[in-house]
Design a protein around this motif. Structure first.
Motif, PDB file in Angstrom:
ATOM      1  N   GLY A 197      -9.836   3.014  -0.010  1.00  8.58           N
ATOM      2  CA  GLY A 197      -8.770   3.418   0.912  1.00  8.58           C
ATOM      3  C   GLY A 197      -9.021   2.962   2.341  1.00  8.58           C
ATOM      4  O   GLY A 197     -10.103   2.462   2.665  1.00  8.58           O
ATOM      5  N   ARG A 233      -3.468   0.604  -2.844  1.00  7.65           N
ATOM      6  CA  ARG A 233      -4.412   1.157  -1.872  1.00  7.65           C
ATOM      7  C   ARG A 233      -3.711   2.259  -1.054  1.00  7.65           C
ATOM      8  O   ARG A 233      -2.578   2.085  -0.618  1.00  7.65           O
ATOM      9  CB  ARG A 233      -4.888   0.060  -0.932  1.00  7.65           C
ATOM     10  CG  ARG A 233      -5.778   0.622   0.179  1.00  7.65           C
ATOM     11  CD  ARG A 233      -6.199  -0.427   1.172  1.00  7.65           C
ATOM     12  NE  ARG A 233      -7.078  -1.384   0.552  1.00  7.65           N
ATOM     13  CZ  ARG A 233      -7.150  -2.669   0.916  1.00  7.65           C
ATOM     14  NH1 ARG A 233      -6.392  -3.119   1.875  1.00  7.65           N
ATOM     15  NH2 ARG A 233      -7.982  -3.488   0.307  1.00  7.65           N
ATOM     16  N   GLN A 234      -4.416   3.365  -0.884  1.00  6.83           N
ATOM     17  CA  GLN A 234      -3.863   4.433  -0.047  1.00  6.83           C
ATOM     18  C   GLN A 234      -4.445   4.302   1.361  1.00  6.83           C
ATOM     19  O   GLN A 234      -5.669   4.240   1.523  1.00  6.83           O
ATOM     20  CB  GLN A 234      -4.209   5.795  -0.621  1.00  6.83           C
ATOM     21  CG  GLN A 234      -3.607   6.000  -2.008  1.00  6.83           C
ATOM     22  CD  GLN A 234      -3.505   7.474  -2.322  1.00  6.83           C
ATOM     23  OE1 GLN A 234      -2.593   8.169  -1.901  1.00  6.83           O
ATOM     24  NE2 GLN A 234      -4.469   7.958  -3.065  1.00  6.83           N
ATOM     25  N   VAL A 235      -3.552   4.262   2.328  1.00  7.88           N
ATOM     26  CA  VAL A 235      -3.991   4.094   3.715  1.00  7.88           C
ATOM     27  C   VAL A 235      -3.373   5.194   4.565  1.00  7.88           C
ATOM     28  O   VAL A 235      -2.151   5.393   4.541  1.00  7.88           O
ATOM     29  CB  VAL A 235      -3.536   2.718   4.276  1.00  7.88           C
ATOM     30  CG1 VAL A 235      -3.955   2.568   5.728  1.00  7.88           C
ATOM     31  CG2 VAL A 235      -4.106   1.586   3.438  1.00  7.88           C
ATOM     32  N   VAL A 236      -4.211   5.908   5.290  1.00  6.33           N
ATOM     33  CA  VAL A 236      -3.677   6.895   6.226  1.00  6.33           C
ATOM     34  C   VAL A 236      -3.403   6.203   7.555  1.00  6.33           C
ATOM     35  O   VAL A 236      -4.208   5.392   8.030  1.00  6.33           O
ATOM     36  CB  VAL A 236      -4.648   8.089   6.382  1.00  6.33           C
ATOM     37  CG1 VAL A 236      -4.374   8.864   7.664  1.00  6.33           C
ATOM     38  CG2 VAL A 236      -4.506   9.029   5.180  1.00  6.33           C
ATOM     39  N   HIS A 295       1.222   7.787  -6.812  1.00 11.93           N
ATOM     40  CA  HIS A 295       1.144   6.349  -6.544  1.00 11.93           C
ATOM     41  C   HIS A 295       0.569   5.645  -7.766  1.00 11.93           C
ATOM     42  O   HIS A 295       0.020   6.288  -8.657  1.00 11.93           O
ATOM     43  CB  HIS A 295       0.259   6.086  -5.315  1.00 11.93           C
ATOM     44  CG  HIS A 295      -1.185   6.380  -5.551  1.00 11.93           C
ATOM     45  ND1 HIS A 295      -1.663   7.656  -5.709  1.00 11.93           N
ATOM     46  CD2 HIS A 295      -2.257   5.564  -5.662  1.00 11.93           C
ATOM     47  CE1 HIS A 295      -2.965   7.609  -5.907  1.00 11.93           C
ATOM     48  NE2 HIS A 295      -3.357   6.364  -5.890  1.00 11.93           N
ATOM     49  N   SER A 316     -12.342   1.075   6.877  1.00 10.91           N
ATOM     50  CA  SER A 316     -12.325   1.171   5.405  1.00 10.91           C
ATOM     51  C   SER A 316     -13.533   1.984   4.957  1.00 10.91           C
ATOM     52  O   SER A 316     -14.468   2.210   5.730  1.00 10.91           O
ATOM     53  CB  SER A 316     -12.324  -0.220   4.785  1.00 10.91           C
ATOM     54  OG  SER A 316     -13.579  -0.803   5.009  1.00 10.91           O
ATOM     55  N   ILE A 331      -9.796  12.822   5.293  1.00 14.98           N
ATOM     56  CA  ILE A 331      -8.935  11.636   5.105  1.00 14.98           C
ATOM     57  C   ILE A 331      -9.597  10.705   4.077  1.00 14.98           C
ATOM     58  O   ILE A 331      -8.936  10.164   3.192  1.00 14.98           O
ATOM     59  CB  ILE A 331      -8.680  10.915   6.454  1.00 14.98           C
ATOM     60  CG1 ILE A 331      -7.842  11.804   7.384  1.00 14.98           C
ATOM     61  CG2 ILE A 331      -7.989   9.569   6.230  1.00 14.98           C
ATOM     62  CD1 ILE A 331      -7.645  11.256   8.791  1.00 14.98           C
ATOM     63  N   CYS A 366       0.819  -1.221   0.000  1.00 19.67           N
ATOM     64  CA  CYS A 366       0.000   0.000   0.000  1.00 19.67           C
ATOM     65  C   CYS A 366       0.857   1.277   0.000  1.00 19.67           C
ATOM     66  O   CYS A 366       2.078   1.218   0.121  1.00 19.67           O
ATOM     67  CB  CYS A 366      -0.893   0.005   1.244  1.00 19.67           C
ATOM     68  SG  CYS A 366       0.036   0.158   2.772  1.00 19.67           S
ATOM     69  N   LEU A 392      -7.831   3.421   6.798  1.00 24.21           N
ATOM     70  CA  LEU A 392      -7.334   4.291   7.884  1.00 24.21           C
ATOM     71  C   LEU A 392      -6.966   3.421   9.075  1.00 24.21           C
ATOM     72  O   LEU A 392      -7.798   2.660   9.583  1.00 24.21           O
ATOM     73  CB  LEU A 392      -8.441   5.291   8.279  1.00 24.21           C
ATOM     74  CG  LEU A 392      -8.223   6.117   9.549  1.00 24.21           C
ATOM     75  CD1 LEU A 392      -6.989   7.019   9.422  1.00 24.21           C
ATOM     76  CD2 LEU A 392      -9.458   6.985   9.847  1.00 24.21           C
ATOM     77  N   ILE A 422       0.341   6.710   4.370  1.00 23.96           N
ATOM     78  CA  ILE A 422       0.492   8.159   4.567  1.00 23.96           C
ATOM     79  C   ILE A 422       0.359   8.441   6.059  1.00 23.96           C
ATOM     80  O   ILE A 422      -0.730   8.284   6.636  1.00 23.96           O
ATOM     81  CB  ILE A 422      -0.623   8.921   3.795  1.00 23.96           C
ATOM     82  CG1 ILE A 422      -0.644   8.497   2.325  1.00 23.96           C
ATOM     83  CG2 ILE A 422      -0.454  10.427   3.946  1.00 23.96           C
ATOM     84  CD1 ILE A 422      -1.983   8.727   1.641  1.00 23.96           C
ATOM     85  N   VAL A 469      -7.789   9.451   0.558  1.00 22.24           N
ATOM     86  CA  VAL A 469      -7.450   8.070   0.174  1.00 22.24           C
ATOM     87  C   VAL A 469      -8.365   7.526  -0.914  1.00 22.24           C
ATOM     88  O   VAL A 469      -8.001   6.587  -1.629  1.00 22.24           O
ATOM     89  CB  VAL A 469      -7.443   7.105   1.394  1.00 22.24           C
ATOM     90  CG1 VAL A 469      -6.387   7.512   2.395  1.00 22.24           C
ATOM     91  CG2 VAL A 469      -8.810   7.017   2.063  1.00 22.24           C
TER      92      VAL A 469
END
Ligand code: AVI
Length: 319
Positions: free
Chosen positions: A187, A154-157, A149, A318, A179, A80, A189, A83, A183
């Motif tokens: 995405g 997958r963007q994950v904070v 990216h 999610s 957030i 992933c 968190l 962030i 994402v």
């Protein structure tokens, strides 16, 4: 005609600090936002707080990440884009990074340049294959960022440390929504949230015997003197922190020890004896309360990990 002498360039962050302090001191009760704690010295003091025996959140969250990091990474997806908001010294981050694959990307986001540089260097040395894109920024202004990216990543904070607790619940919902926008669909968190617990333990955590929390709070006055030229006597203010049960939050204040005045530019801000500047809230949430809050921002709770004593929760959500 002679050229007018150029106006000296002003740092926008100083302007931000100046206008926030000015507006905050005009309010009743007086207040200043906690994000201004974190200049280089404030960030160092915060690191010291995290090592005190009374401040349980850091070591408790570290224990949870240490024990469950592999399971967490499997949920995020090993490749992933991670962030980290308000990454600071990123002490706990290796506990997640060590379980990610070499094509993962790590994006630390922090307002404090020296912290960002040093921690990225340290992490890059530990994980040479991992791509890192440090971003010096105020994470309160999230929508402005575009993180490079691959479309399928997958963007994950990652938002550890219960920093969400420093927002009011309304602000927390707004932040959780931004957030989500950052994402995008699919995405995730991963977020650390401090839990409700006996008052004595909470009060002790924000009144450590070594005095680091007091120094951290009072450093705000030193910043005002050094950066804004404020005229004040910092020795005439005292640190005060207590758990407000009605609101479910720790409140930190700077209490005026006497009648006095702070001068800022041409403006004067009188204080009565005992009057305070409210400098921080730190909300504590049960897992159920946090799930409700996150739901208001469109997030679904997938998993929660906690320590044996239930002091602290790490949630994965999610969209
Ligand atoms: C960063 N934040 C989550 C800390 C907290 O516990 O609210 C800041 C802090 N203030 C005093 N001690 C620690």
């Amino acid at each position: 005609m002679r050229n007018a002498s150029p106006t000296p360039a002003r740092n926008p962050e100083e302007d931000d600090f100046l206008s926030s302090v000015r507006e905050g001191l005009r309010q009743r009760p007086k207040s200043i936002a906690p994000k201004y704690f974190y200049d280089a010295h404030g960030s160092h003091l915060f690191d010291l707080i995290c090592t005190t025996p009374e401040y349980y959140p850091t070591r408790t969250e570290t224990g949870i990440l240490d024990r469950h990091g592999a399971e967490m990474a499997a949920m995020l997806g090993a490749s992933c884009v991670l962030i980290e908001l308000g990454s600071g010294s990123a002490i706990k981050t290796p506990l997640i990074l060590r379980h990610l694959s070499d094509n993962a990307v790590y994006v630390p986001v922090d307002i404090c340049e020296p912290h960002l540089r040093q921690s990225t260097q340290r992490l890059q040395a530990m994980f040479p294959a991992l791509s890192m894109q440090p971003l010096r920024a105020d994470y309160h202004r999230l929508p402005a960022y575009a993180i490079k990216h691959h479309a399928r990543q997958r963007q994950v904070v990652y938002f550890p440390g219960s920093t969400i607790g420093n927002c009011t619940p309304q602000e927390a919902v707004q932040l959780l929504k931004s957030i989500a926008d950052l994402v995008g669909p699919g995405g995730g968190l991963l977020i650390g949230v401090d839990a409700k617990k006996p008052i004595e333990m909470l009060n002790a955590a924000y009144n450590d015997a070594a005095g680091h929390t007091a120094a951290f709070n009072l450093n705000l006055l030193t910043r005002m003197q050094n950066e804004l030229g404020a005229q004040l006597d910092a020795t005439q203010f005292a640190h005060h922190a207590y758990y407000n049960e009605t609101h479910g939050r720790i409140e930190m204040h700077l209490v005026s020890r006497c009648r006095q005045t702070i001068r800022l530019g041409t403006e004067s801000f009188p204080f009565a004896e005992g009057e305070t500047i409210h400098t921080e809230n730190s909300y504590k949430y049960t897992a159920h309360e946090f799930r409700q809050l996150a739901r208001m921002a469109g997030w679904h709770l997938k998993s929660t990990w906690h320590d044996e004593d239930g002091l602290f929760n790490v949630h994965y959500l999610s969209l």
